[in-house]
Design a protein around this motif. Sequence first.
Motif, PDB file in Angstrom:
ATOM      1  N   LYS A 295       2.228   1.680  -3.514  1.00 55.03           N
ATOM      2  CA  LYS A 295       1.179   2.121  -4.437  1.00 55.03           C
ATOM      3  C   LYS A 295       0.916   3.620  -4.253  1.00 55.03           C
ATOM      4  CE  LYS A 295      -3.392   0.863  -6.098  1.00 55.03           C
ATOM      5  NZ  LYS A 295      -4.514  -0.079  -5.958  1.00 55.03           N
ATOM      6  N   ASN A 296       0.862   4.071  -3.009  1.00 47.26           N
ATOM      7  CA  ASN A 296       0.661   5.500  -2.730  1.00 47.26           C
ATOM      8  C   ASN A 296       1.830   6.337  -3.253  1.00 47.26           C
ATOM      9  OD1 ASN A 296      -1.806   5.082  -1.484  1.00 47.26           O
ATOM     10  ND2 ASN A 296      -0.913   4.932   0.561  1.00 47.26           N
TER      11      ASN A 296
ATOM     12  N   ALA B 201       0.841  -1.212   0.000  1.00 41.63           N
ATOM     13  CA  ALA B 201       0.000   0.000   0.000  1.00 41.63           C
ATOM     14  C   ALA B 201       0.874   1.259   0.000  1.00 41.63           C
ATOM     15  CB  ALA B 201      -0.936   0.000   1.205  1.00 41.63           C
TER      16      ALA B 201
END
Length: 140
Positions: A20-21, A17
């Motif tokens: 991805k950010n 995550a």
Amino acid sequence: MNYLIYISTSIKLFTDADLKNLLTQSRLNNSKHGITGIILYNKGTFFQVLEGEEEQLTITFEKIKHDPRHKGIIIMKTGTVSRRNFPEWSMGFTTTVPDSFSTLPGFVDPAKMNFIYDYNMDHPAINLLRSFTLNNNFVY
């Protein structure tokens, strides 16, 4: 056109995550400023190539230097190029769920080494990228 290559260490191991950010945020910020390049991440180490006009590259790198997500930034090489080697900003990293990232714009799978052979083989960035991917076990 100028380029800058650096490595750094993340202050913590990034989750999928987090990565991805980072990819989403970086693509947005870099596109606003005409910055292209590639970033690879593996087990706490970032390797990044940035390309752009000198002023925007300097501004972007100043922001990067003050980003609290990493430390120990080392500039490996700077210089000029006649054309961009990475016209689209992209990011490669190992992930526990690679299929979920394959459709994300800008993601490259460093385990597929052929992504590096599409570029100018004489450029220092390509040689350093190849070395980073091989030495960090991206190739299986």
